[in-house]
Design a protein around this motif. Structure first.
Motif, PDB file in Angstrom:
ATOM      1  N   GLU A  36       0.989  -1.111  -0.101  1.00 26.37           N
ATOM      2  CA  GLU A  36      -0.053   0.069   0.054  1.00 26.37           C
ATOM      3  C   GLU A  36       0.898   1.340   0.007  1.00 26.37           C
ATOM      4  O   GLU A  36       1.865   1.051   0.244  1.00 26.37           O
ATOM      5  CB  GLU A  36      -0.948   0.072   1.255  1.00 26.37           C
ATOM      6  CG  GLU A  36      -0.198  -0.086   2.679  1.00 26.37           C
ATOM      7  CD  GLU A  36      -1.232  -0.316   3.944  1.00 26.37           C
ATOM      8  OE1 GLU A  36      -2.052   0.709   3.896  1.00 26.37           O
ATOM      9  OE2 GLU A  36      -0.967  -0.942   4.504  1.00 26.37           O
ATOM     10  N   LEU A  37       0.417   2.234  -0.411  1.00 24.01           N
ATOM     11  CA  LEU A  37       0.984   3.487  -0.623  1.00 24.01           C
ATOM     12  C   LEU A  37       0.902   4.110   0.837  1.00 24.01           C
ATOM     13  O   LEU A  37      -0.219   4.152   1.574  1.00 24.01           O
ATOM     14  CB  LEU A  37       0.621   4.232  -1.548  1.00 24.01           C
ATOM     15  CG  LEU A  37       0.862   3.985  -2.843  1.00 24.01           C
ATOM     16  CD1 LEU A  37       0.175   4.976  -4.081  1.00 24.01           C
ATOM     17  CD2 LEU A  37       2.065   3.577  -3.299  1.00 24.01           C
ATOM     18  N   ASP A  62       6.346   6.680   0.277  1.00 22.20           N
ATOM     19  CA  ASP A  62       6.457   5.430   0.893  1.00 22.20           C
ATOM     20  C   ASP A  62       5.564   4.524   0.249  1.00 22.20           C
ATOM     21  O   ASP A  62       4.290   4.602   0.020  1.00 22.20           O
ATOM     22  CB  ASP A  62       6.453   5.530   2.245  1.00 22.20           C
ATOM     23  CG  ASP A  62       7.451   6.276   2.906  1.00 22.20           C
ATOM     24  OD1 ASP A  62       8.531   6.788   2.446  1.00 22.20           O
ATOM     25  OD2 ASP A  62       7.254   6.832   4.353  1.00 22.20           O
ATOM     26  N   ILE A  63       6.221   3.489   0.084  1.00 22.60           N
ATOM     27  CA  ILE A  63       5.477   2.073  -0.136  1.00 22.60           C
ATOM     28  C   ILE A  63       5.699   1.108   0.856  1.00 22.60           C
ATOM     29  O   ILE A  63       6.595   1.048   1.482  1.00 22.60           O
ATOM     30  CB  ILE A  63       5.804   1.291  -1.730  1.00 22.60           C
ATOM     31  CG1 ILE A  63       5.906   2.500  -2.850  1.00 22.60           C
ATOM     32  CG2 ILE A  63       4.666   0.479  -1.695  1.00 22.60           C
ATOM     33  CD1 ILE A  63       6.372   1.733  -4.103  1.00 22.60           C
ATOM     34  N   LEU A  64       4.563   0.421   1.408  1.00 21.04           N
ATOM     35  CA  LEU A  64       4.621  -0.495   2.547  1.00 21.04           C
ATOM     36  C   LEU A  64       4.345  -1.731   2.088  1.00 21.04           C
ATOM     37  O   LEU A  64       3.578  -2.008   1.221  1.00 21.04           O
ATOM     38  CB  LEU A  64       3.734  -0.074   3.776  1.00 21.04           C
ATOM     39  CG  LEU A  64       3.474   1.611   4.154  1.00 21.04           C
ATOM     40  CD1 LEU A  64       2.624   1.556   5.357  1.00 21.04           C
ATOM     41  CD2 LEU A  64       5.182   2.075   4.638  1.00 21.04           C
ATOM     42  N   ALA A  65       4.783  -2.731   2.981  1.00 23.55           N
ATOM     43  CA  ALA A  65       4.583  -4.266   2.602  1.00 23.55           C
ATOM     44  C   ALA A  65       4.109  -4.561   3.885  1.00 23.55           C
ATOM     45  O   ALA A  65       4.983  -4.569   5.118  1.00 23.55           O
ATOM     46  CB  ALA A  65       5.383  -5.110   2.045  1.00 23.55           C
ATOM     47  N   LYS A  83       7.607   0.160   5.940  1.00 20.55           N
ATOM     48  CA  LYS A  83       8.151   0.669   4.765  1.00 20.55           C
ATOM     49  C   LYS A  83       9.325  -0.258   4.102  1.00 20.55           C
ATOM     50  O   LYS A  83      10.319  -0.563   4.616  1.00 20.55           O
ATOM     51  CB  LYS A  83       8.811   1.837   5.171  1.00 20.55           C
ATOM     52  CG  LYS A  83       9.521   2.737   3.886  1.00 20.55           C
ATOM     53  CD  LYS A  83       9.937   3.930   4.365  1.00 20.55           C
ATOM     54  CE  LYS A  83      10.966   4.692   3.619  1.00 20.55           C
ATOM     55  NZ  LYS A  83      11.279   6.146   3.808  1.00 20.55           N
ATOM     56  N   PHE A  84       9.087  -0.550   2.929  1.00 17.73           N
ATOM     57  CA  PHE A  84      10.360  -1.269   1.888  1.00 17.73           C
ATOM     58  C   PHE A  84      10.713  -0.270   0.888  1.00 17.73           C
ATOM     59  O   PHE A  84      11.774  -0.390   0.240  1.00 17.73           O
ATOM     60  CB  PHE A  84       9.910  -2.445   1.575  1.00 17.73           C
ATOM     61  CG  PHE A  84       8.761  -2.451   0.335  1.00 17.73           C
ATOM     62  CD1 PHE A  84       9.224  -2.445  -0.855  1.00 17.73           C
ATOM     63  CD2 PHE A  84       7.368  -2.463   0.472  1.00 17.73           C
ATOM     64  CE1 PHE A  84       8.675  -2.264  -2.020  1.00 17.73           C
ATOM     65  CE2 PHE A  84       6.650  -2.335  -0.606  1.00 17.73           C
ATOM     66  CZ  PHE A  84       6.973  -2.351  -1.804  1.00 17.73           C
ATOM     67  N   SER A  85      10.055   0.831   0.615  1.00 16.79           N
ATOM     68  CA  SER A  85      10.393   1.633  -0.669  1.00 16.79           C
ATOM     69  C   SER A  85       9.871   3.167  -0.156  1.00 16.79           C
ATOM     70  O   SER A  85       9.253   3.495   0.049  1.00 16.79           O
ATOM     71  CB  SER A  85       9.583   1.321  -1.977  1.00 16.79           C
ATOM     72  OG  SER A  85      10.109   2.069  -2.949  1.00 16.79           O
ATOM     73  N   VAL A 133      11.518  -2.485   6.550  1.00 13.31           N
ATOM     74  CA  VAL A 133      11.626  -3.863   6.517  1.00 13.31           C
ATOM     75  C   VAL A 133      11.996  -4.497   5.332  1.00 13.31           C
ATOM     76  O   VAL A 133      12.109  -3.786   4.148  1.00 13.31           O
ATOM     77  CB  VAL A 133      10.032  -4.495   6.711  1.00 13.31           C
ATOM     78  CG1 VAL A 133       9.272  -4.137   5.252  1.00 13.31           C
ATOM     79  CG2 VAL A 133      10.153  -6.057   6.791  1.00 13.31           C
ATOM     80  N   ASN A 134      12.989  -5.470   5.097  1.00 16.16           N
ATOM     81  CA  ASN A 134      13.427  -6.085   4.109  1.00 16.16           C
ATOM     82  C   ASN A 134      12.326  -6.919   3.560  1.00 16.16           C
ATOM     83  O   ASN A 134      11.793  -7.852   4.385  1.00 16.16           O
ATOM     84  CB  ASN A 134      14.782  -6.809   4.770  1.00 16.16           C
ATOM     85  CG  ASN A 134      16.313  -6.073   4.559  1.00 16.16           C
ATOM     86  OD1 ASN A 134      16.353  -5.131   3.564  1.00 16.16           O
ATOM     87  ND2 ASN A 134      16.620  -6.056   5.710  1.00 16.16           N
ATOM     88  N   LEU A 135      12.168  -7.041   2.477  1.00 13.39           N
ATOM     89  CA  LEU A 135      11.071  -7.871   1.625  1.00 13.39           C
ATOM     90  C   LEU A 135      11.554  -9.306   1.921  1.00 13.39           C
ATOM     91  O   LEU A 135      10.651 -10.256   1.974  1.00 13.39           O
ATOM     92  CB  LEU A 135      11.209  -7.520   0.191  1.00 13.39           C
ATOM     93  CG  LEU A 135      10.320  -6.077  -0.126  1.00 13.39           C
ATOM     94  CD1 LEU A 135      10.434  -6.066  -1.761  1.00 13.39           C
ATOM     95  CD2 LEU A 135       9.052  -6.112   0.280  1.00 13.39           C
TER      96      LEU A 135
END
Length: 315
Positions: A114-115, A120-123, A127-129, A179-181
């Motif tokens: 999700e944005l 930021d992009i979250l998984a 946040k991963f991006s 977080v690392n994917l």
């Protein structure tokens, strides 16, 4: 629609950012460019490197400090990240589509994304991006980092998070926010994600991307000139080695730090540096122009809320 796909074979950051900047000025189609940096702290165009990063520790460990030409905050790159750049003609630029490419590629591994906020992009809620944006003459740029298996100990060692910013986000440390994917799905690594990104890119834009050699781009005189610029101490450090920050604050739009030189006899600000992770680069430039040469007892009149917040730190 004409598409091109480029993958860097270099891990020295100054080559990677030089090719990116060249593409923004010269690419004639929608481009997805993937690159990886080795042990690098990347800071925004208007940030103070010594407030954002443990520069001495980073460089003693053989790492790199790199200043980009876009706004936003400091991020850490290492071999456990993939960095991406969308270089898109102005008529086709659409952040939702570009974010969608990243989300589609990551979600193909069974994760929910999700944005969040401005960039930021979250998984799975973390946040991963982080992303940043800028406008060129012909093309606009959207670039960011994807954490896959980054060294969190190094991230915490080299970055200097602002306490006010952490408090704003309700967390105790940088480590808790990212977080690392690969922690969420061990099958995700750079080699597995890169082709998924290409597939998502081609699916979003409905075409087959032509692959361009990175070596051919490195040989271009314009790219070599950009490399020398980004690697120069003048660009990386600016005048921050000789300034002492005098004012700092955290606002809704981002953090800001001011360093001033004042002619006490005339009561005039003769030089000013503004460090910020704000995305509104024009407002920061305008504030700098307003303050340079301004009387210390006469606040300039302006309506922009970002500039007003900056002026409130002095007047």
């Amino acid at each position: 629609m004409k598409l091109q796909f480029i993958v860097s074979n270099q891990t020295e950051p100054y080559w990677n950012i030089s090719v990116e900047n060249y593409l923004v000025e010269h690419a004639d189609c929608v481009t997805l460019y993937l690159w990886r940096n080795r042990r690098t702290v990347v800071i925004g165009q208007n940030q103070n490197p010594f407030s954002e990063c443990n520069v001495e520790a980073l460089e003693a460990d053989g790492g790199y400090l790199m200043r980009r030409k876009t706004g936003g905050g400091a991020v850490y790159h290492d071999d456990g990240n993939i960095n991406f750049s969308f270089v898109v003609p102005k008529a086709l630029y659409d952040q939702r589509r570009q974010f969608g490419v990243i989300q589609r590629a990551v979600e193909s591994f069974g994760l929910h994304t999700e944005l969040s906020g401005r960039n930021d992009i979250l998984a799975e809620g973390r946040k991963f991006s982080g992303n940043a944006f800028s406008k060129g003459r012909v093309n606009d740029l959207h670039h960011g980092t994807i954490l896959i298996k980054g060294n969190m100990d190094d991230l915490a060692r080299y970055l200097k998070p602002k306490p006010a910013k952490l408090q704003k986000h309700g967390v105790a440390s940088v480590r808790s926010r990212v977080v690392n994917l690969s922690e969420l799905n061990p099958e995700i690594n750079a080699e597995a994600l890169a082709p998924r990104l290409r597939e998502a890119f081609e699916a979003e834009y409905g075409g087959v991307a032509m692959e361009v050699s990175f070596d051919s781009l490195m040989q271009l005189p314009a790219v070599r000139e950009l490399h020398d610029h980004f690697a120069s101490p003048e660009w990386k450090y600016g005048r921050w080695r000789t300034f002492t920050a005098q004012r700092s604050a955290q606002f809704d739009w981002g953090g800001v730090e001011l360093a001033l030189t004042v002619d006490e006899a005339r009561g005039v600000i003769t030089d000013v540096q503004i460090a910020s992770d704000a995305l509104d680069l024009a407002a920061l430039d305008d504030a700098r122009l307003l303050l340079t040469g301004a009387k210390t007892d006469q606040r300039p009149k302006i309506e922009n809320p970002v500039i007003n917040d900056i002026l409130s730190l002095i007047y």
